[in-house]
Write a protein that holds these residues in place. Sequence first.
Motif, PDB file in Angstrom:
ATOM      1  N   LEU A  46      13.851  -8.571  -1.441  1.00  0.00           N
ATOM      2  CA  LEU A  46      12.455  -8.285  -1.523  1.00  0.00           C
ATOM      3  C   LEU A  46      11.710  -7.598  -0.229  1.00  0.00           C
ATOM      4  O   LEU A  46      12.216  -7.862   0.803  1.00  0.00           O
ATOM      5  N   ARG A  47      10.727  -6.988  -0.512  1.00  0.00           N
ATOM      6  CA  ARG A  47      10.268  -5.995   0.590  1.00  0.00           C
ATOM      7  C   ARG A  47       8.773  -6.431   0.410  1.00  0.00           C
ATOM      8  O   ARG A  47       8.067  -5.994  -0.608  1.00  0.00           O
ATOM      9  N   GLN A  48       8.009  -6.871   1.554  1.00  0.00           N
ATOM     10  CA  GLN A  48       6.637  -7.257   1.468  1.00  0.00           C
ATOM     11  C   GLN A  48       5.898  -6.571   2.619  1.00  0.00           C
ATOM     12  O   GLN A  48       6.342  -6.708   3.801  1.00  0.00           O
ATOM     13  N   PRO A  49       5.226  -5.658   2.268  1.00  0.00           N
ATOM     14  CA  PRO A  49       4.220  -4.875   3.041  1.00  0.00           C
ATOM     15  C   PRO A  49       2.831  -5.601   3.560  1.00  0.00           C
ATOM     16  O   PRO A  49       2.525  -6.192   2.569  1.00  0.00           O
ATOM     17  N   ARG A  50       2.321  -5.342   4.598  1.00  0.00           N
ATOM     18  CA  ARG A  50       1.154  -5.836   5.027  1.00  0.00           C
ATOM     19  C   ARG A  50       0.345  -4.636   5.555  1.00  0.00           C
ATOM     20  O   ARG A  50       1.053  -4.011   6.555  1.00  0.00           O
TER      21      ARG A  50
ATOM     22  N   VAL B 107      12.456  -1.212  -3.169  1.00  0.00           N
ATOM     23  CA  VAL B 107      13.522  -1.586  -2.562  1.00  0.00           C
ATOM     24  C   VAL B 107      14.744  -0.418  -2.395  1.00  0.00           C
ATOM     25  O   VAL B 107      15.968  -0.853  -2.096  1.00  0.00           O
ATOM     26  N   ASP B 108      14.390   0.578  -3.011  1.00  0.00           N
ATOM     27  CA  ASP B 108      15.417   1.639  -3.295  1.00  0.00           C
ATOM     28  C   ASP B 108      15.167   2.984  -2.046  1.00  0.00           C
ATOM     29  O   ASP B 108      15.798   3.873  -2.381  1.00  0.00           O
ATOM     30  N   ASP B 109      14.432   2.515  -1.338  1.00  0.00           N
ATOM     31  CA  ASP B 109      14.396   3.697  -0.300  1.00  0.00           C
ATOM     32  C   ASP B 109      13.780   5.083  -0.591  1.00  0.00           C
ATOM     33  O   ASP B 109      14.250   6.063  -0.183  1.00  0.00           O
ATOM     34  N   ASN B 110      13.076   4.999  -1.556  1.00  0.00           N
ATOM     35  CA  ASN B 110      12.280   6.156  -2.127  1.00  0.00           C
ATOM     36  C   ASN B 110      10.983   6.291  -1.342  1.00  0.00           C
ATOM     37  O   ASN B 110       9.993   5.695  -1.268  1.00  0.00           O
ATOM     38  N   TYR B 111      11.100   7.548  -0.394  1.00  0.00           N
ATOM     39  CA  TYR B 111      10.176   7.792   0.468  1.00  0.00           C
ATOM     40  C   TYR B 111       8.693   7.917  -0.300  1.00  0.00           C
ATOM     41  O   TYR B 111       7.889   7.510   0.468  1.00  0.00           O
ATOM     42  N   GLY B 112       8.863   8.808  -1.194  1.00  0.00           N
ATOM     43  CA  GLY B 112       7.231   9.032  -1.726  1.00  0.00           C
ATOM     44  C   GLY B 112       6.969   7.816  -2.260  1.00  0.00           C
ATOM     45  O   GLY B 112       5.656   7.671  -2.270  1.00  0.00           O
ATOM     46  N   ALA B 113       7.742   6.948  -2.816  1.00  0.00           N
ATOM     47  CA  ALA B 113       6.970   5.546  -3.305  1.00  0.00           C
ATOM     48  C   ALA B 113       6.495   4.826  -2.375  1.00  0.00           C
ATOM     49  O   ALA B 113       5.494   4.285  -2.620  1.00  0.00           O
ATOM     50  N   MET B 114       7.230   4.736  -1.395  1.00  0.00           N
ATOM     51  CA  MET B 114       6.749   4.155  -0.189  1.00  0.00           C
ATOM     52  C   MET B 114       5.424   4.650   0.329  1.00  0.00           C
ATOM     53  O   MET B 114       4.303   3.974   0.595  1.00  0.00           O
ATOM     54  N   ARG B 115       5.307   5.963   0.575  1.00  0.00           N
ATOM     55  CA  ARG B 115       3.923   6.690   0.950  1.00  0.00           C
ATOM     56  C   ARG B 115       2.746   6.012  -0.016  1.00  0.00           C
ATOM     57  O   ARG B 115       1.979   5.943   0.524  1.00  0.00           O
ATOM     58  N   THR B 116       3.314   6.344  -1.202  1.00  0.00           N
ATOM     59  CA  THR B 116       2.146   6.100  -2.262  1.00  0.00           C
ATOM     60  C   THR B 116       1.641   4.495  -1.989  1.00  0.00           C
ATOM     61  O   THR B 116       0.596   4.240  -2.215  1.00  0.00           O
ATOM     62  N   ALA B 117       2.489   3.656  -2.166  1.00  0.00           N
ATOM     63  CA  ALA B 117       2.222   2.315  -1.776  1.00  0.00           C
ATOM     64  C   ALA B 117       1.318   1.830  -0.612  1.00  0.00           C
ATOM     65  O   ALA B 117       0.428   1.361  -0.842  1.00  0.00           O
ATOM     66  N   LEU B 118       1.946   2.361   0.509  1.00  0.00           N
ATOM     67  CA  LEU B 118       0.963   2.292   1.495  1.00  0.00           C
ATOM     68  C   LEU B 118      -0.389   2.880   1.561  1.00  0.00           C
ATOM     69  O   LEU B 118      -1.362   2.428   2.051  1.00  0.00           O
TER      70      LEU B 118
ATOM     71  N   ASP C 102      11.534  -6.977   5.147  1.00  0.00           N
ATOM     72  CA  ASP C 102      12.907  -6.505   4.290  1.00  0.00           C
ATOM     73  C   ASP C 102      13.477  -7.733   4.211  1.00  0.00           C
ATOM     74  O   ASP C 102      14.496  -7.677   5.243  1.00  0.00           O
ATOM     75  N   SER C 103      13.924  -8.461   3.232  1.00  0.00           N
ATOM     76  CA  SER C 103      14.653  -9.530   3.278  1.00  0.00           C
ATOM     77  C   SER C 103      15.562  -9.687   2.104  1.00  0.00           C
ATOM     78  O   SER C 103      15.379  -9.193   0.913  1.00  0.00           O
ATOM     79  N   ASN C 104      16.862 -10.153   2.499  1.00  0.00           N
ATOM     80  CA  ASN C 104      17.716 -10.356   1.309  1.00  0.00           C
ATOM     81  C   ASN C 104      17.919 -11.950   1.550  1.00  0.00           C
ATOM     82  O   ASN C 104      18.391 -12.257   2.542  1.00  0.00           O
ATOM     83  N   GLN C 105      17.961 -12.702   0.453  1.00  0.00           N
ATOM     84  CA  GLN C 105      18.285 -13.959   0.380  1.00  0.00           C
ATOM     85  C   GLN C 105      19.008 -14.583  -0.657  1.00  0.00           C
ATOM     86  O   GLN C 105      19.304 -13.991  -1.780  1.00  0.00           O
ATOM     87  N   LEU C 106      20.016 -15.448  -0.282  1.00  0.00           N
ATOM     88  CA  LEU C 106      20.972 -16.218  -0.897  1.00  0.00           C
ATOM     89  C   LEU C 106      20.383 -17.594  -0.912  1.00  0.00           C
ATOM     90  O   LEU C 106      20.376 -18.302   0.013  1.00  0.00           O
ATOM     91  N   THR C 107      20.374 -18.329  -1.998  1.00  0.00           N
ATOM     92  CA  THR C 107      20.014 -19.597  -2.326  1.00  0.00           C
ATOM     93  C   THR C 107      20.876 -20.397  -3.053  1.00  0.00           C
ATOM     94  O   THR C 107      20.852 -19.912  -4.115  1.00  0.00           O
TER      95      THR C 107
END
Length: 592
Positions: A88-92, A120-131, A67-72
């Motif tokens: 950006l949040r990148q799961p593996r 990226v919005d801490d949506n529990y249901g969406a995270m479970r579905t993605a996993l 889970d990263s926040n980047q400023l360039t």
Amino acid sequence: MARLSALRYATALLAAAVGMRAAETPLPAEIRRDVQLRAMLDELQRSKTLHLKDLDEPYFVQYSVSDSNQLTVTASLGGITSSNRLHLRQPRVAVRVGSYKFDNTNSVFSREANSGLFPVDDNYGAMRTALWLLTDASYKAATDEIARKRNALREIAEPDPVPDFAPAKPTTVILSSTNSEVDQQAWESLAGRLSGRFRLFPEVATSNVRLRQITSTYRVANTEGTVIRIPQDLADIEIRATALAGNGTRVWNHRLIALLEAGQLPSEEDLNNAVDSVARETRDLTRAAVAEDYTGPVLFEGEAAAEMMAQVLTDALRLQRKPLAPPEEAARAQPLESVWASRAGAKVAPDWLTIVDDARERSFHGQVLAGQYDVDDEGVPATRVTLVEKGTLKNFLSSREPVAGYDSSNGHGRLPGPFESEQAVIGNLFVQAAETVSGAALKAKLIENVKAAGLKYGLLIRRLDFPSTARVEELEGLEQQLQKNGYSRTLTPPLLAFRVYPDGREELVRGFRFGDFSAKNLRALEGASSESFVLNYITNGSAFNIADAGSDATLSSVVCPSLLFNNVELLRADNEAAKAPAVPPPALITRR
């Protein structure tokens, strides 16, 4: 029938997703407050029930999310060329079927762990579905991989008896995420001021300054019981410049400063000096003497010594497992073997040299070590590892991928590797010399060796192109030269190299490339300085590390003294010069 079984499985998962709260498990309050960890752990509970008829069941499932926040901010000649923020949040998702002894990994049929993007919005249901979706795909792929691996095994007379995965004790590390926000406007202003200094050097053709901060939190949860939340931050400044020599040959130079937090970066005065130094060096390279083939004593001074050791030890200090492959594919699938693979217990360096990796160290003589960490990406605590002791090879860096003679991790699994493995990567590497002299005395020793060999001069190298900022065309040219001469290992070219004459005079020279050079050359070491240089760098796990190559990367540190070699081969690079400029460049400063 396999497709039908898979469809039934997906339908069952969908039904379970509707009532997913029934799968939730009681967790400590600190973890329950972390929505990402809660979703990962709850989904892990259900993953334990994965099963397709007549196919292998998972014995290990792991979820990880970066889970990263980047400023360039990038600027050139005082103007901002880009400035952006990115969250950006990148799961593996890794699913292993079979057993620790034999599973779907470590074969030519093994694929990378499934990944994608995470809400990226801490949506529990969406995270479970993605996993759930990633786990579904990973499990089906794993059952196919192990079936193909078993078929290939029938064609191999003597298969590797080493297990496919090393068990690890469950680890729980829950650290607070860092929230160090950088003022974007302030950084834009700083980048503009720094890059604007190149206007004072009209010989420099192109230049830019990039400031970057990545504030990242890495989460891991697996079916062994490991739960991790650790910060993985980066703040770096990159200064680049190119120019054309009189014959049209392109020269380039850079300075990379990598640390953990923006507050650790040098002061603006020091950064001004760094920019001016890069500009002057680039200008001087356009006027430098052209290299000629050379074989003789070479002194790697400070920064160059640490860069050289970072390159040669990346591969030498880890053992790459050979993946299982059908006979017709075996030769093509073999990894580049460590030059020290068969040298355990043997002399690989002078008696006075010791090499230790200790990622738990935070600083060296007041300087921050960016390679510090407490637990690696596989959830294994970092340990101090003595790799070379008094010149004798004692150990290797290892992840949870067993190799012959090394069946457990020492906490260095830090980057995704081939065939669903994890690469062992340097943390904080300390090159220690028991016998040292001052830097001035080491240079005097170089001159003494030059006189004894009857040479016109020796070579002193102060910076290598590491991590490399060469253009693709230049790297392709170097690769062709290596293939033509049959070299398997070498170093990135020197950026700052000097001829050192018997009277002590130094002359800048450009256009060198190394011949064959690897960790084997450490046996030719003749001396080390009493002062050490701290190199913090971003690594993608490759010895020939490319700056911003777009792959997974992490931070490492090498602490190393200046090193004198008795005999090193350098060749004149076969760079084809372009036509010299027909007209002078336009003025960069307009007077009113």
